[in-house]
Design a protein around this motif. Structure first.
Motif, PDB file in Angstrom:
ATOM      1  N   ASP A 169       0.804  -1.212   0.000  1.00 36.13           N
ATOM      2  CA  ASP A 169       0.000   0.000   0.000  1.00 36.13           C
ATOM      3  C   ASP A 169       0.844   1.273   0.000  1.00 36.13           C
ATOM      4  N   ASP A 170       1.293   1.628  -1.188  1.00 39.11           N
ATOM      5  CA  ASP A 170       2.100   2.827  -1.343  1.00 39.11           C
ATOM      6  C   ASP A 170       1.319   4.100  -1.039  1.00 39.11           C
ATOM      7  N   VAL A 171       0.048   4.060  -1.344  1.00 44.30           N
ATOM      8  CA  VAL A 171      -0.753   5.265  -1.153  1.00 44.30           C
ATOM      9  C   VAL A 171      -0.797   5.626   0.330  1.00 44.30           C
ATOM     10  N   GLU A 172      -1.121   4.626   1.121  1.00 50.98           N
ATOM     11  CA  GLU A 172      -1.227   4.885   2.546  1.00 50.98           C
ATOM     12  C   GLU A 172       0.130   5.293   3.133  1.00 50.98           C
ATOM     13  N   ALA A 173       1.179   4.605   2.662  1.00 51.51           N
ATOM     14  CA  ALA A 173       2.507   4.926   3.179  1.00 51.51           C
ATOM     15  C   ALA A 173       2.910   6.343   2.807  1.00 51.51           C
ATOM     16  N   GLY A 174       2.633   6.717   1.563  1.00 50.75           N
ATOM     17  CA  GLY A 174       2.929   8.078   1.134  1.00 50.75           C
ATOM     18  C   GLY A 174       2.153   9.081   1.980  1.00 50.75           C
ATOM     19  N   HIS A 175       0.951   8.693   2.302  1.00 58.37           N
ATOM     20  CA  HIS A 175       0.084   9.526   3.134  1.00 58.37           C
ATOM     21  C   HIS A 175       0.708   9.717   4.514  1.00 58.37           C
ATOM     22  N   LYS A 176       1.099   8.608   5.119  1.00 62.91           N
ATOM     23  CA  LYS A 176       1.680   8.657   6.462  1.00 62.91           C
ATOM     24  C   LYS A 176       2.913   9.542   6.520  1.00 62.91           C
ATOM     25  N   LEU A 177       3.794   9.300   5.543  1.00 58.69           N
ATOM     26  CA  LEU A 177       5.066  10.000   5.565  1.00 58.69           C
ATOM     27  C   LEU A 177       4.853  11.511   5.363  1.00 58.69           C
ATOM     28  N   THR A 178       3.933  11.824   4.461  1.00 59.65           N
ATOM     29  CA  THR A 178       3.639  13.233   4.204  1.00 59.65           C
ATOM     30  C   THR A 178       3.010  13.883   5.432  1.00 59.65           C
ATOM     31  N   SER A 179       2.080  13.155   6.038  1.00 57.55           N
ATOM     32  CA  SER A 179       1.436  13.680   7.243  1.00 57.55           C
ATOM     33  C   SER A 179       2.482  14.002   8.302  1.00 57.55           C
ATOM     34  N   TYR A 180       3.446  13.108   8.399  1.00 58.61           N
ATOM     35  CA  TYR A 180       4.502  13.323   9.383  1.00 58.61           C
ATOM     36  C   TYR A 180       5.199  14.657   9.132  1.00 58.61           C
ATOM     37  N   LEU A 181       5.535  14.905   7.882  1.00 60.12           N
ATOM     38  CA  LEU A 181       6.211  16.162   7.552  1.00 60.12           C
ATOM     39  C   LEU A 181       5.304  17.369   7.819  1.00 60.12           C
ATOM     40  N   LEU A 182       4.041  17.216   7.459  1.00 57.61           N
ATOM     41  CA  LEU A 182       3.106  18.327   7.651  1.00 57.61           C
ATOM     42  C   LEU A 182       2.939  18.613   9.142  1.00 57.61           C
ATOM     43  N   GLU A 183       2.878  17.523   9.909  1.00 59.46           N
ATOM     44  CA  GLU A 183       2.706  17.717  11.351  1.00 59.46           C
ATOM     45  C   GLU A 183       3.924  18.381  11.994  1.00 59.46           C
ATOM     46  N   LEU A 184       5.082  18.134  11.396  1.00 57.82           N
ATOM     47  CA  LEU A 184       6.279  18.796  11.910  1.00 57.82           C
ATOM     48  C   LEU A 184       6.202  20.306  11.686  1.00 57.82           C
ATOM     49  N   GLY A 185       5.311  20.683  10.798  1.00 56.75           N
ATOM     50  CA  GLY A 185       5.145  22.108  10.572  1.00 56.75           C
ATOM     51  C   GLY A 185       5.612  22.593   9.207  1.00 56.75           C
ATOM     52  N   HIS A 186       5.978  21.677   8.348  1.00 57.77           N
ATOM     53  CA  HIS A 186       6.410  22.093   7.011  1.00 57.77           C
ATOM     54  C   HIS A 186       5.215  22.538   6.171  1.00 57.77           C
ATOM     55  N   LYS A 187       5.466  23.596   5.413  1.00 58.62           N
ATOM     56  CA  LYS A 187       4.375  24.119   4.574  1.00 58.62           C
ATOM     57  C   LYS A 187       4.641  23.871   3.093  1.00 58.62           C
ATOM     58  N   HIS A 188       5.902  23.898   2.748  1.00 55.28           N
ATOM     59  CA  HIS A 188       6.236  23.742   1.337  1.00 55.28           C
ATOM     60  C   HIS A 188       7.010  22.452   1.129  1.00 55.28           C
ATOM     61  N   LEU A 189       6.296  21.442   0.644  1.00 59.57           N
ATOM     62  CA  LEU A 189       6.944  20.147   0.421  1.00 59.57           C
ATOM     63  C   LEU A 189       7.176  19.926  -1.062  1.00 59.57           C
ATOM     64  N   ALA A 190       8.357  19.452  -1.368  1.00 61.42           N
ATOM     65  CA  ALA A 190       8.616  19.064  -2.759  1.00 61.42           C
ATOM     66  C   ALA A 190       8.484  17.546  -2.870  1.00 61.42           C
ATOM     67  N   PHE A 191       8.027  17.084  -4.010  1.00 61.39           N
ATOM     68  CA  PHE A 191       7.911  15.654  -4.271  1.00 61.39           C
ATOM     69  C   PHE A 191       8.822  15.322  -5.440  1.00 61.39           C
ATOM     70  N   LEU A 192       9.856  14.539  -5.173  1.00 57.01           N
ATOM     71  CA  LEU A 192      10.839  14.243  -6.227  1.00 57.01           C
ATOM     72  C   LEU A 192      10.736  12.797  -6.713  1.00 57.01           C
TER      73      LEU A 192
END
Lengths: 358, 358
Positions: free
Chosen positions: A180-203
């Motif tokens: 489940d890549d979708v869920e994992a991508g979700h989790k990891l992104t949420s983690y970054l967002l929760e840390l307070g990041h506003k501008h995330l790049a996806f490479l």
DNA sequence: CTTTTTGTTGTCAACGTTGTCAATAATAAA
DNA sequence: TTTATTATTGACAACGTTGACAACAAAAAG
């Protein structure tokens, strides 16, 4: 001198002794060889007494059923692992997972690296099934995404298990082990967002690469969930390589506002990103957070160690192998269900709160 | 509806059709099945006319000899690749080399990862040989260095080819594919010395690791050749890992005079060295030259790309496979000679002349 | 006590191939 | 032409195992 020679011959005879067959065991146990076969195959209707005696003799002679003869007479005892993947580490982990299951169950593994772009891949696999008496096949992406190929193999009477990841809905062609890549991508992104990041790049977005699509989907979902905006310019197309990671990072670092966190589609890209950040005199994670995906050796072969998503390849492969084996053993092909794996984030040192947080 | 069903059944029958056997071919060609066997095995004494006809029929039916039956009747057609190596990339390259040779010759590969420290490894391999009808075995270090194990296997009537590297003189137990680490270490060191470096560090010495010993030997030889002195303090003991590379580099960078070049015993160490150099604000190669060994993916997954020594694992493995196959085919075991590989330096960007050259 | 059922064991063919040896056809020698 | 030699082909067993089925013994049912 002569005596010594004789002795040598004798010893040789002993060490070179023929492998014991089922008949040798039978003779020793004083039963027909068919009875031994029954014991070996754990069939019903063998008296406890005989069973014990035979087992004793088997141990004594160190008898092992001849795989080859077995396969010829009965159903296949081999399965094939078919892959076309440039990532050695991934392949090895998969192999090891499959082997561990095969050893448990007395099956044999035939590995079959191939070129998924070749027109001949179907024919090639058919030939392999044929000549090696393969009963089951485990396919990894991108081969597992090729419905035509799967159908072709099913028609050759082979059991197929597909390992699939990404966003696309699985069909019912054959059992699937879904990652489940979708869920994992979700989790990891949420983690970054929760840390307070506003501008995330996806490479590392790549239209033909299911995994990257899945991870991107999760990336977007996570943003949406908290009402954050995804900056389309920060979604960068590229290969899953170190070099590409460097290039993509260079590109996003020049943008304004500069992203404070990078979601790299795999660890290799992330490693390249870390390197480029350093070249640009940015500290990781103080000035920029970088996360990878896969938990491959790369994630600890860079500094700081990468926060990433663990992909339990060994377990995934073992599960797939268990499925094929089950399918090969039961006549009822469709009794086997697909299974899914969820992935977990591995926290390490390459991501933290953005420093100049308002 | 009924008609459609019938048609479906028919198509199925066709696609599911049994694999053709040697007898099917024989019937079609109007000869005995033994004659077909002769054609398939390229035996003498088949008239040109019959041969052509049979070949035609083989093609027409898409006949393929049944590997399993063949093995059972005749000599083994499988060889095993036994390894215990943490380096995925190495293993995969070896596997691919062996497979390419196997495919050419119609052999099958059984892979057998194992734990070389286990007491049971001998028994385990014996069981494998036994049940899988293995005729030949390819061993890699450190298993190939274990004379006891090799003898044990030879006594089980298996053909063994050992892949060995390092400095120790090969014995005559079994044919060996030898990788000349000493000469390669010599070449690479000479290259650095010729560039004008005076203080070279050697990272990754490991007493029990044959390859590292060989490389170190070459390192010393090259110094001696031009009358340069090896600074013992700059020979650092350590693991073949990124982390260890960082640690060892940190250590040598603190010494005085600081080395101007680092000979890392493999690319992973070198990658760690590059990273540490950068952390210490040293430019590579301007301030310090760093070379690796192996030409593994690491060498291009760092920046700058590493000057290293190419280890042609694919070719080495293919050569080993060819040797085992030859041994399996001829009764005369000892007709096979050992072979050796010399390694070449790959010039990339991580090494240059020392900048503050007097 | 006989008959049926059940459980245990053995006999034999078969899987697809190659090795052995005999049979036949073609060629060379007598 | 006859015989000896050689080249080609075929019949059959064997490899180690399992499946089908028969045979037998023991237990249950009548």
């Amino acid at each position: 001198m002569l005596l010594k020679d004789k002795h040598l011959t004798l010893t040789r005879k002993i060490t070179f002794m023929k492998k014991p067959t089922i008949k040798d065991v039978a003779k020793l146990a004083g039963v027909s060889f068919k009875t031994v076969s029954r014991v070996v195959n754990q069939e019903q209707n063998v008296s406890e007494e005989v069973k014990l005696r035979v087992q004793e003799c088997i141990k004594q002679l160190n008898y092992q059923p001849n795989h080859t003869a077995r396969v010829m007479r009965k159903s296949p005892f081999s399965l094939a692992f078919v892959y076309d993947n440039p990532n050695s580490h991934y392949v090895i982990e998969m192999q090891n997972g499959i082997i561990s299951e095969c050893r448990k169950q007395g099956f044999e593994l035939v590995i079959h690296p191939t070129d998924s772009r070749s027109e001949e891949v179907g024919k090639e696999l058919a030939a392999m099934i044929n000549s090696s008496q393969i009963g089951g096949i485990i396919l990894t992406p991108p081969l597992s995404e090729n419905r035509e190929l799967v159908t072709f193999l099913l028609n050759r009477d082979a059991k197929v298990v597909r390992i699939l990841s990404g966003a696309s809905a699985p069909d019912n062609l054959a059992p699937v082990v879904h990652v489940d890549d979708v869920e994992a991508g979700h989790k990891l992104t949420s983690y970054l967002l929760e840390l307070g990041h506003k501008h995330l790049a996806f490479l590392g977005y790549h239209a033909s690469h299911e995994s990257s699509l899945g991870r991107l989907q999760g990336f977007k979902d996570a943003h949406e969930e908290v009402g954050a905006r995804v900056d389309k310019n920060l979604i960068v197309d590229g290969e899953f390589t170190f070099e590409s990671g460097m290039a993509m990072t260079k590109q996003v670092l020049s943008m304004s506002p500069r992203p404070t966190a990078i979601f790299a589609c795999n660890d290799e890209i992330a490693a390249g990103a870390v390197f480029m950040a350093r070249l640009k005199e940015l500290r990781v994670p103080e000035d920029i957070s970088i996360v990878g995906f896969e938990n491959s050796p790369f994630s600890t072969q860079t500094w700081p160690h990468l926060t990433t998503v663990n992909q339990p390849n060994f377990e995934i492969a073992a599960a797939a192998a268990a499925m094929v084996i089950k399918m090969m053993q039961s006549k009822d092909v469709h009794s086997v269900d697909s299974s899914g794996f969820t992935l977990d984030v591995v926290l390490r040192d390459s991501a933290s709160k953005p420093q100049n947080d308002k």
